[in-house]
Design an enzyme around this catalytic site. Structure first.
Site, short mmCIF file in Angstrom:
data_model
loop_
_atom_site.label_atom_id
_atom_site.label_comp_id
_atom_site.label_asym_id
_atom_site.label_seq_id
_atom_site.Cartn_x
_atom_site.Cartn_y
_atom_site.Cartn_z
N ASP A 147 0.82 -1.22 0.00
CA ASP A 147 0.00 0.00 0.00
C ASP A 147 0.85 1.27 0.00
O ASP A 147 0.44 2.30 0.54
CB ASP A 147 -0.95 0.04 1.22
CG ASP A 147 -1.77 -1.23 1.34
OD1 ASP A 147 -2.22 -1.72 0.31
OD2 ASP A 147 -1.93 -1.73 2.48
N GLY B 236 1.67 2.98 -2.63
CA GLY B 236 1.36 3.85 -3.78
C GLY B 236 2.08 3.41 -5.04
O GLY B 236 2.41 4.24 -5.90
N LYS B 237 2.32 2.11 -5.15
CA LYS B 237 3.04 1.58 -6.33
C LYS B 237 2.24 1.77 -7.61
O LYS B 237 2.81 2.02 -8.66
CB LYS B 237 3.31 0.07 -6.15
CG LYS B 237 4.27 -0.26 -5.04
CD LYS B 237 4.48 -1.75 -4.96
CE LYS B 237 3.31 -2.52 -4.43
NZ LYS B 237 2.92 -2.28 -3.03
N GLY B 238 0.90 1.60 -7.50
CA GLY B 238 0.06 1.60 -8.69
C GLY B 238 0.22 2.84 -9.53
O GLY B 238 0.48 2.76 -10.73
N LYS B 239 0.13 3.99 -8.89
CA LYS B 239 0.16 5.23 -9.69
C LYS B 239 1.54 5.48 -10.29
O LYS B 239 1.66 6.00 -11.38
CB LYS B 239 -0.34 6.42 -8.87
CG LYS B 239 0.48 6.76 -7.68
CD LYS B 239 -0.09 7.95 -6.95
CE LYS B 239 0.72 8.20 -5.72
NZ LYS B 239 -0.04 8.23 -4.50
N HIS C 271 -3.97 -2.01 -6.50
CA HIS C 271 -3.21 -0.86 -7.01
C HIS C 271 -4.20 0.20 -7.50
O HIS C 271 -4.86 0.02 -8.52
CB HIS C 271 -2.27 -1.30 -8.13
CG HIS C 271 -1.14 -2.15 -7.61
ND1 HIS C 271 -0.21 -2.76 -8.41
CD2 HIS C 271 -0.80 -2.46 -6.34
CE1 HIS C 271 0.65 -3.42 -7.65
NE2 HIS C 271 0.31 -3.26 -6.40
N THR C 272 -4.26 1.29 -6.76
CA THR C 272 -5.23 2.34 -7.09
C THR C 272 -4.63 3.29 -8.12
O THR C 272 -3.54 3.81 -7.95
CB THR C 272 -5.60 3.13 -5.82
OG1 THR C 272 -6.00 2.19 -4.83
CG2 THR C 272 -6.72 4.12 -6.07
N ARG D 195 2.81 -29.43 -5.08
CA ARG D 195 2.78 -30.05 -6.42
C ARG D 195 1.43 -30.66 -6.78
O ARG D 195 1.37 -31.62 -7.53
CB ARG D 195 3.92 -31.07 -6.57
CG ARG D 195 5.28 -30.39 -6.49
CD ARG D 195 6.38 -31.32 -6.16
NE ARG D 195 6.24 -31.84 -4.82
CZ ARG D 195 7.19 -32.53 -4.19
NH1 ARG D 195 8.32 -32.77 -4.80
NH2 ARG D 195 6.99 -32.97 -2.97
N GLN E 147 2.29 -6.06 -3.00
CA GLN E 147 2.58 -6.07 -1.55
C GLN E 147 3.92 -5.35 -1.29
O GLN E 147 4.27 -4.46 -2.05
CB GLN E 147 2.60 -7.49 -0.99
CG GLN E 147 1.23 -8.15 -0.92
CD GLN E 147 0.82 -8.83 -2.22
OE1 GLN E 147 1.62 -9.47 -2.86
NE2 GLN E 147 -0.42 -8.69 -2.60
N THR F 256 2.65 -12.47 3.40
CA THR F 256 1.90 -13.12 2.34
C THR F 256 2.70 -14.34 1.89
O THR F 256 3.78 -14.61 2.42
CB THR F 256 1.57 -12.12 1.21
OG1 THR F 256 0.61 -12.73 0.33
CG2 THR F 256 2.80 -11.70 0.43
N THR G 205 -8.29 -3.38 -1.04
CA THR G 205 -8.89 -4.67 -1.39
C THR G 205 -9.98 -5.06 -0.40
O THR G 205 -11.03 -5.54 -0.79
CB THR G 205 -7.78 -5.75 -1.42
OG1 THR G 205 -6.82 -5.37 -2.39
CG2 THR G 205 -8.34 -7.12 -1.79
N LYS H 270 3.06 10.13 -0.53
CA LYS H 270 2.14 10.69 0.48
C LYS H 270 2.82 11.65 1.45
O LYS H 270 2.43 11.73 2.62
CB LYS H 270 1.44 9.55 1.23
CG LYS H 270 0.52 8.73 0.30
CD LYS H 270 -0.37 7.78 1.04
CE LYS H 270 -1.80 8.22 1.01
NZ LYS H 270 -2.74 7.16 1.43
P1 IMP Z 1 -2.75 -12.77 2.09
O1 IMP Z 1 -1.79 -12.27 1.08
O2 IMP Z 1 -4.18 -12.50 1.73
O3 IMP Z 1 -2.50 -14.21 2.46
O4 IMP Z 1 -2.52 -11.94 3.45
C1 IMP Z 1 -1.35 -12.06 4.23
C2 IMP Z 1 -0.95 -10.72 4.83
O5 IMP Z 1 -0.52 -9.85 3.80
C3 IMP Z 1 -2.08 -10.00 5.56
O6 IMP Z 1 -1.53 -9.28 6.63
C4 IMP Z 1 -2.60 -9.03 4.51
O7 IMP Z 1 -3.23 -7.92 5.09
C5 IMP Z 1 -1.30 -8.65 3.83
N1 IMP Z 1 -1.50 -8.20 2.44
C6 IMP Z 1 -1.73 -8.97 1.37
N2 IMP Z 1 -1.82 -8.21 0.25
C7 IMP Z 1 -1.63 -6.95 0.63
C8 IMP Z 1 -1.56 -5.70 -0.08
O8 IMP Z 1 -1.69 -5.62 -1.30
N3 IMP Z 1 -1.31 -4.61 0.67
C9 IMP Z 1 -1.11 -4.68 2.01
N4 IMP Z 1 -1.16 -5.80 2.71
C10 IMP Z 1 -1.40 -6.94 2.04
#
Ligand code: IMP
Length: 424
Positions: free
Chosen positions: A13, A15-18, A41-42, A142, A224, A239, A300, A331
């Site tokens: 989060d 701000g990669k998207g823009k 990505h907003t 697998r 992420q 993640t 999301t 930001k």
């Molecule tokens: P998952 O990727 O849904 O398995 O979530 C695992 C962790 O990664 C959680 O803490 C989510 O909130 C965080 N997370 C997953 N994707 C994002 C993202 O795009 N931005 C910020 N946090 C993310």
């Protein structure tokens, strides 16, 4: 420069998207290589806001080919919904969107398992509930389903049986109230979605290899952030993919194994969604102020993001793990006119002051040490030049991280991004 990777330098989060969207104007190819529709990505173009979850941010540029590499986990339904939404603004066709034929599929079982686990309170990570972890788990075990498996119903059914074999017992014993589709229902659903995705299915490895050879400009778009990396992040609160720059190599393929530059995106403060340690977290009015002013709610899931001061030891760690060559600081406008301005420059850990960390360090055991700055009051108009207070803050960050701040972002629009360095 021919190849650039854009990586989140914090917990996502940033701000990669823009920024990806702006830089992809100058590129021929934009590649997503890890993660799935957990990303958000907003992008705001001419006042129209779009949140991309799976499609690469290059999709809005006619000349650009968007590639989804095999390192991604793909929810076919989410993809088609997103294509439908984006198609209101720009044509999406097999010419400008190519998806790896061996990309792993997120099935209904993965999503249901993700949600059931999170609800069970035994190992709460605070996931996005999109089935990401279980899908990667099956890939590594697998027994995953790949996009090309969706093209043949008999093969698909056989593979789904294998994938479901252990899960059936697991659901029955641990999560008996979850309503599951039958193998036949899931097979029919995925087969139909597969037919709709088939035109986009391609040998993206060879496509990228050729693009490299033809000196096309290629942008790798990370999702992420490094602190959510499965190996380098704050495990287990991470993640399930490699979000650090190594993910490019496993998730897409890079000819000659070389990326010219790696741009890390970092907010002027930190945020995190979900569980896990966060040394500079502000559980007070200041944290709330940043959240409200920065609209820090998940793109999301809509969840509240936790907010805190900029953390230099973690930024240095991101630079070290991902070979970042410059950063974009986003930001910065949110910190303007605040009564306080702090940066964490080190941690106290077991009686010592430390400025460098390693992946095994438990961040819940550190105490952040702060440097105070005179708050800046910049208004970030069109001919914006940093005030002396802001410049001091920026100079300090650069002197600590030892790589340049190449981009400053101070608003969601394309006009609100200032390039201090040339990319492409
Ligand atoms: P998952 O990727 O849904 O398995 O979530 C695992 C962790 O990664 C959680 O803490 C989510 O909130 C965080 N997370 C997953 N994707 C994002 C993202 O795009 N931005 C910020 N946090 C993310």
């Amino acid at each position: 420069m021919q190849t650039l990777a854009i990586i989140g330098a914090q917990w996502g989060d940033e701000g990669k998207g823009k920024i990806t969207d702006l830089l992809s104007e100058k590129c021929d190819v934009v590649v997503r290589y890890q993660g799935g529709n957990n990303a958000g990505h907003t992008i705001i173009i001419n006042g129209v806001k779009t949140v991309l979850h799976l499609l690469p941010s290059g999709i809005f540029h006619k000349h650009c080919v968007s590639v989804i590499g095999h390192g991604v986990v793909l929810d076919p339904n989410a993809l088609l919904e997103e294509i439908k939404e984006v198609a209101l603004q720009i044509k999406v066709s097999p010419t400008n969107l190519k998806i790896a034929e061996n990309v792993t599929i997120v099935t209904s079982f993965h999503k249901l398992l993700d949600i059931a686990r999170e609800g069970s309170n035994t190992n709460k990570i605070g996931t996005t509930g999109r089935g990401i972890g279980p899908a990667y788990q099956d890939k590594v075990a697998r027994v995953g389903i790949r996009l090309k498996d969706l093209m043949n119903k008999t093969t698909l059914t056989e593979k789904l049986k294998l994938l479901f074999f252990e899960k059936e017992v697991l659901f029955k014993n641990l999560y008996p109230s979850v309503k599951l589709p039958t193998i036949e229902e899931e097979s029919a659903r995925l087969y139909e979605l597969g037919l709709l995705i088939k035109p986009y299915m391609d040998d993206t490895f060879s496509f990228l290899f050729k693009a490299h050879k033809e000196n096309k400009k290629i942008l790798y778009e990370g999702a992420q952030g490094i602190l959510l990396d499965i190996d380098y992040g704050t495990y287990p609160y991470v993640t399930s993919s490699n979000t650090f720059f190594g993910g490019v190599f496993t998730g897409a393929g890079v000819r000659g194994g070389k990326i010219d530059e790696v741009l890390g995106i970092a907010k002027a403060y930190c945020t995190r969604v979900g569980e896990g340690p966060f040394p500079t977290e502000l559980n007070n009015d200041m944290g709330e102020k940043i959240r409200q002013k920065g609209k820090e709610f998940g793109a999301t899931t809509g969840r509240k993001r936790r907010c805190g001061w900029l953390d230099i030891p973690l930024l240095k760690y991101a630079i070290a793990t991902s070979n970042l060559t410059s950063i974009a600081l986003t930001k910065i406008d949110i910190l303007s006119n605040m009564e306080d301005l702090k940066v964490c420059y080190a941690y106290k850990y077991q009686g010592e002051t430390i400025t460098e960390i390693s992946p095994a360090l438990d961040l819940s055991l550190v105490t952040p040490l702060y440097k105070d700055f005179t708050p800046f009051k910049d208004d970030f108009g069109s001919d914006f030049k940093p005030s002396s207070e802001l410049q001091k803050y920026l100079n300090y960050i650069e002197s600590e991280i030892q790589i340049p701040i190449g981009i400053l972002a101070f608003g969601p629009d394309r006009k609100e991004i200032k390039f201090l360095k040339n990319y492409f």
